[in-house]
Scaffold this active site. Structure first.
Site, mmCIF file in Angstrom:
data_model
loop_
_atom_site.group_PDB
_atom_site.id
_atom_site.type_symbol
_atom_site.label_atom_id
_atom_site.label_comp_id
_atom_site.label_asym_id
_atom_site.label_seq_id
_atom_site.Cartn_x
_atom_site.Cartn_y
_atom_site.Cartn_z
ATOM 1 N N ILE A 125 -14.527 29.148 29.511
ATOM 2 C CA ILE A 125 -15.700 29.622 30.267
ATOM 3 C C ILE A 125 -15.427 30.286 31.338
ATOM 4 O O ILE A 125 -16.094 31.443 31.475
ATOM 5 C CB ILE A 125 -16.647 28.444 30.372
ATOM 6 C CG1 ILE A 125 -17.430 27.712 29.223
ATOM 7 C CG2 ILE A 125 -17.700 28.833 31.368
ATOM 8 C CD1 ILE A 125 -18.034 26.655 29.350
ATOM 9 N N ASP A 138 -3.412 21.919 41.248
ATOM 10 C CA ASP A 138 -3.601 20.823 40.337
ATOM 11 C C ASP A 138 -4.605 19.795 41.114
ATOM 12 O O ASP A 138 -4.338 19.245 42.245
ATOM 13 C CB ASP A 138 -2.487 19.715 40.187
ATOM 14 C CG ASP A 138 -2.839 18.681 39.337
ATOM 15 O OD1 ASP A 138 -4.149 18.334 39.277
ATOM 16 O OD2 ASP A 138 -1.631 18.156 38.705
ATOM 17 N N VAL A 139 -6.141 19.887 40.804
ATOM 18 C CA VAL A 139 -7.148 19.094 41.675
ATOM 19 C C VAL A 139 -6.933 17.618 41.657
ATOM 20 O O VAL A 139 -7.641 16.932 42.575
ATOM 21 C CB VAL A 139 -8.366 19.541 41.052
ATOM 22 C CG1 VAL A 139 -8.667 21.065 41.396
ATOM 23 C CG2 VAL A 139 -8.541 18.828 39.726
ATOM 24 N N ALA A 155 -11.019 14.319 30.590
ATOM 25 C CA ALA A 155 -11.037 12.943 30.172
ATOM 26 C C ALA A 155 -10.282 12.647 28.867
ATOM 27 O O ALA A 155 -9.882 13.579 28.297
ATOM 28 C CB ALA A 155 -12.384 12.693 29.715
ATOM 29 N N TYR A 179 -20.147 12.127 24.100
ATOM 30 C CA TYR A 179 -19.844 12.809 25.289
ATOM 31 C C TYR A 179 -19.545 11.675 26.208
ATOM 32 O O TYR A 179 -18.683 11.993 27.358
ATOM 33 C CB TYR A 179 -20.972 13.491 25.831
ATOM 34 C CG TYR A 179 -20.659 14.710 26.703
ATOM 35 C CD1 TYR A 179 -19.724 15.682 26.420
ATOM 36 C CD2 TYR A 179 -21.212 14.706 27.985
ATOM 37 C CE1 TYR A 179 -19.016 16.609 27.215
ATOM 38 C CE2 TYR A 179 -20.605 15.731 28.899
ATOM 39 C CZ TYR A 179 -19.693 16.827 28.586
ATOM 40 O OH TYR A 179 -19.453 17.621 29.268
ATOM 41 N N LYS A 218 -20.341 14.138 34.579
ATOM 42 C CA LYS A 218 -21.272 15.292 34.876
ATOM 43 C C LYS A 218 -22.187 14.666 35.717
ATOM 44 O O LYS A 218 -22.867 15.543 36.536
ATOM 45 C CB LYS A 218 -21.519 16.084 33.365
ATOM 46 C CG LYS A 218 -20.453 16.880 32.922
ATOM 47 C CD LYS A 218 -19.773 17.670 33.389
ATOM 48 C CE LYS A 218 -18.976 18.695 32.801
ATOM 49 N NZ LYS A 218 -18.114 19.616 33.618
#
Ligand code: NDP
Length: 257
Positions: free
Chosen positions: A21, A67-68, A98, A158, A165
């Site tokens: 995206i 790298d977060v 995940a 999900y 989210k």
């Protein structure tokens, strides 16, 4: 749209390959005249990004590793951006992770480690990068993240990512309040299913895409370019009165009961 972001320095986090995206977003921002700064985690993503930029004749202002999962890595990345670019006007957060084996079956089976990992990479990362970006947004700015309907409703498989989210979307609102006084806005695009590397990690992608074609008002799936153009809107002055918003780019699927 050719000069909506002329002279603006925008940081894009999350290009892994041409399906990402963030790559669709990159094309929209480039067409709007933005100066682009990229962050990557894996070396493989860096290699793919440099090839894509070359192929599309896009010149990056800067590419830094980030790298977060690490505060040190975030500080180093934004420190380098500050040193080499100075002021930034926008930040695109298109990052999530995940464990694959927790994106199927029952949510009740989520492990403690898997829950915390999804929250850390997919939601807390927005908090930490917004904090870092704020220091460089001295002329005001706009932060845009990417979310999904699984935050609002139970979407099969999900699971742990839906809960991450939900946390991300709540963070958009709390962050919007914190940084609004500095002229910084925080918004999210909630895209319909798009076939990317990450999407392939969630079981049953095909069913999700088919149901959009069948039931969404526009009867077609969305693509990276549509998300790119909406992200551009959020980064531009056109959306100057909007913050703390979650905008669906999903052919209208979310209104269908
Ligand atoms: P991609 O797999 O193309 O992009 C995911 C990106 O996350 C990669 O660039 C990856 O970097 C990055 N990332 C993962 N972990 C870390 C980390 N620890 N530090 C830094 N970067 C990290 O998938 P998408 O383009 O689909 O995903 C982008 C965003 O869009 C995600 O938030 C996703 O949840 C969201 N979204 C996706 C939808 C879809 O159907 N595809 C629908 C709605 C929202 P690297 O490759 O270097 O590890």
């Amino acid at each position: 749209m050719s000069n909506l972001l002329q002279g603006k320095n925008i940081v894009v986090m999350g290009v892994a390959n041409e399906r990402s995206i963030a790559w669709g977003i990159t094309k929209s921002l480039h067409n709007a005249g933005a100066n682009l700064i990229f962050t990557n985690r894996q070396e493989r993503s860096y290699q793919k990004l440099t090839k894509l930029l070359e192929k599309n004749d896009i010149k990056a202002t800067l590419i830094v590793s980030c790298d977060v999962a690490s505060d040190e890595s975030i500080d180093k990345a934004f420190g380098e951006i500050k040193e080499k670019v100075g002021v930034i006007h926008g930040l695109v957060h298109a990052i999530a992770f995940a464990n694959r084996d927790e994106l199927k079956g029952e949510y009740a089976d989520t492990s403690r480690e898997g829950f915390l990992l999804a929250q850390e990479i997919s939601a807390y990362s927005l908090v930490s990068v917004t904090r870092a970006a704020k220091e460089l947004m001295t002329e005001g700015g706009s932060v845009v993240t990417q979310t999904y309907l699984g935050a609002e409703r139970v979407i099969k498989n999900y699971n742990v990512m839906g809960v991450a989210k939900a946390s991300l979307e709540a963070s958009v609102k709390y962050l919007a309040e914190d940084v609004g006084k500095y002229g910084i806005r925080v918004n999210a695009v909630s895209a319909g299913p798009i076939r990317t590397l990450s999407a392939k990690g969630v079981s049953g992608f095909n069913e999700k895409a088919e149901i959009i074609e069948e039931k969404a008002p526009l009867r077609q799936n969305v693509d990276q370019e549509q998300v790119g153009d909406t992200t551009l809107f959020f980064l531009s002055e056109l959306s100057r009165g909007i913050t703390g918003e979650i905008l669906h780019v999903d052919s209208g699927y979310h209104i269908i009961g």
